[in-house]
Design a protein around this motif. Structure first.
Motif, short mmCIF file in Angstrom:
data_model
loop_
_atom_site.label_atom_id
_atom_site.label_comp_id
_atom_site.label_asym_id
_atom_site.label_seq_id
_atom_site.Cartn_x
_atom_site.Cartn_y
_atom_site.Cartn_z
N GLN A 1 0.85 -1.19 0.00
CA GLN A 1 0.00 0.00 0.00
C GLN A 1 0.88 1.24 0.00
OE1 GLN A 1 -2.57 0.24 3.39
NE2 GLN A 1 -3.44 2.19 2.79
N VAL A 2 0.66 2.09 -0.99
CA VAL A 2 1.44 3.32 -1.10
C VAL A 2 0.93 4.35 -0.11
CG1 VAL A 2 2.09 5.22 -2.61
CG2 VAL A 2 1.94 2.89 -3.53
N ARG A 3 1.88 5.00 0.54
CA ARG A 3 1.51 6.04 1.48
C ARG A 3 2.48 7.20 1.34
NH1 ARG A 3 1.62 6.14 7.93
NH2 ARG A 3 -0.12 7.56 8.32
N LEU A 4 1.92 8.40 1.21
CA LEU A 4 2.69 9.64 1.17
C LEU A 4 2.22 10.50 2.32
CD1 LEU A 4 2.51 10.48 -2.67
CD2 LEU A 4 4.30 9.24 -1.46
N VAL A 5 3.16 10.95 3.16
CA VAL A 5 2.80 11.72 4.34
C VAL A 5 3.61 13.01 4.37
CG1 VAL A 5 2.67 11.75 6.86
CG2 VAL A 5 2.27 9.61 5.61
N GLU A 6 2.90 14.13 4.31
CA GLU A 6 3.53 15.44 4.35
C GLU A 6 3.65 15.94 5.78
OE1 GLU A 6 0.75 15.37 0.69
OE2 GLU A 6 0.69 14.77 2.78
N SER A 7 4.63 16.78 6.00
CA SER A 7 4.81 17.43 7.30
C SER A 7 5.57 18.73 7.09
CB SER A 7 5.57 16.53 8.27
OG SER A 7 6.86 16.23 7.77
N GLY A 8 5.62 19.55 8.14
CA GLY A 8 6.41 20.77 8.08
C GLY A 8 5.62 22.04 7.88
N GLY A 9 4.33 21.92 7.67
CA GLY A 9 3.53 23.13 7.52
C GLY A 9 3.41 23.88 8.84
N GLY A 10 2.83 25.06 8.76
CA GLY A 10 2.65 25.86 9.97
C GLY A 10 2.28 27.28 9.63
N LEU A 11 2.38 28.14 10.64
CA LEU A 11 2.07 29.56 10.49
C LEU A 11 3.38 30.34 10.51
CD1 LEU A 11 0.10 31.96 10.47
CD2 LEU A 11 0.07 31.81 12.99
N VAL A 12 3.56 31.20 9.52
CA VAL A 12 4.78 32.00 9.42
C VAL A 12 4.42 33.38 8.91
CG1 VAL A 12 5.27 31.22 7.07
CG2 VAL A 12 7.14 31.96 8.54
N GLN A 13 5.21 34.36 9.28
CA GLN A 13 4.99 35.71 8.78
C GLN A 13 5.51 35.86 7.36
OE1 GLN A 13 6.75 38.37 11.71
NE2 GLN A 13 4.75 38.66 12.68
N ALA A 14 4.96 36.82 6.66
CA ALA A 14 5.44 37.10 5.30
C ALA A 14 6.95 37.39 5.34
CB ALA A 14 4.69 38.29 4.73
N GLY A 15 7.64 36.83 4.35
CA GLY A 15 9.10 36.93 4.30
C GLY A 15 9.82 35.79 4.96
N GLY A 16 9.08 34.98 5.71
CA GLY A 16 9.68 33.85 6.42
C GLY A 16 9.83 32.63 5.54
N SER A 17 10.22 31.53 6.18
CA SER A 17 10.50 30.29 5.45
C SER A 17 9.83 29.10 6.14
CB SER A 17 12.01 30.03 5.40
OG SER A 17 12.69 31.05 4.71
N LEU A 18 9.54 28.11 5.34
CA LEU A 18 9.09 26.81 5.82
C LEU A 18 9.76 25.74 4.97
CD1 LEU A 18 5.23 27.26 6.30
CD2 LEU A 18 6.89 26.88 8.12
N ARG A 19 9.98 24.58 5.57
CA ARG A 19 10.49 23.44 4.82
C ARG A 19 9.49 22.30 4.96
NH1 ARG A 19 15.22 19.06 5.81
NH2 ARG A 19 15.92 18.79 3.66
N LEU A 20 8.87 21.96 3.85
CA LEU A 20 7.93 20.85 3.84
C LEU A 20 8.66 19.56 3.51
CD1 LEU A 20 4.93 22.45 1.91
CD2 LEU A 20 5.54 22.62 4.34
N SER A 21 8.20 18.49 4.13
CA SER A 21 8.76 17.16 3.87
C SER A 21 7.64 16.21 3.46
CB SER A 21 9.45 16.61 5.12
OG SER A 21 10.50 17.44 5.55
N CYS A 22 7.99 15.23 2.68
CA CYS A 22 7.04 14.19 2.27
C CYS A 22 7.75 12.85 2.32
CB CYS A 22 6.51 14.47 0.87
SG CYS A 22 5.50 13.13 0.17
N GLY A 23 7.27 11.98 3.19
CA GLY A 23 7.84 10.64 3.30
C GLY A 23 6.99 9.64 2.53
N ALA A 24 7.65 8.76 1.79
CA ALA A 24 6.95 7.79 0.96
C ALA A 24 7.23 6.37 1.42
CB ALA A 24 7.37 7.94 -0.49
#
Length: 126
Positions: A1-24
């Motif tokens: 069974q294929v599974r893709l799981v994202e993480s790393g989202g959140g709340l950030v101010q304009a100009g900021g950064s986020l790093r999203l991850s996806c594990g398969a």
């Protein structure tokens, strides 16, 4: 069974950064092209970035070019989306997707992908 799981989202101010991850899991990750898409509230899903399974070819939507970077680690079955200089209009649920493919191919159309994750919310405040 294929599974893709994202993480790393959140709340950030304009100009900021986020790093999203996806594990398969449940697929031969190193033979799958990967993509990131996003869907803002009340809007259609849109393409963000894609990467070939070799990692040698990448493509970005104009809206994120120069601010976002897609990468992958085939040893860890992970794909990433580094998002810098974030803007309020980047607010959306971000989904990763996979497609079994030839080495140097990437895909920009959602219907071309085989499997999808549930998504992670990224919210950028002004």
């Amino acid at each position: 069974q294929v599974r893709l799981v994202e993480s790393g989202g959140g709340l950030v101010q304009a100009g900021g950064s986020l790093r999203l991850s996806c594990g398969a899991s449940g697929l031969t990750f190193s033979r799958n092209a990967m993509g990131w898409f996003r869907q803002a509230s009340g809007k259609e899903r849109e393409f963000v970035a894609a990467i070939s399974w070799s990692g040698g070819n990448k493509f970005y939507a104009n809206a994120v070019m120069g601010r976002f970077t897609i990468s992958r680690d085939n040893a860890l079955n992970m794909v990433y989306l580094q998002m810098n200089s974030l803007k309020p209009e980047d607010t959306a649920v971000y989904h990763c997707a996979s497609k079994y493919s030839s080495p140097d191919y990437y895909y920009r159309q959602a219907h071309e992908y085989d499997f999808w994750g549930q998504g992670t919310q990224a919210t950028v405040s002004s």
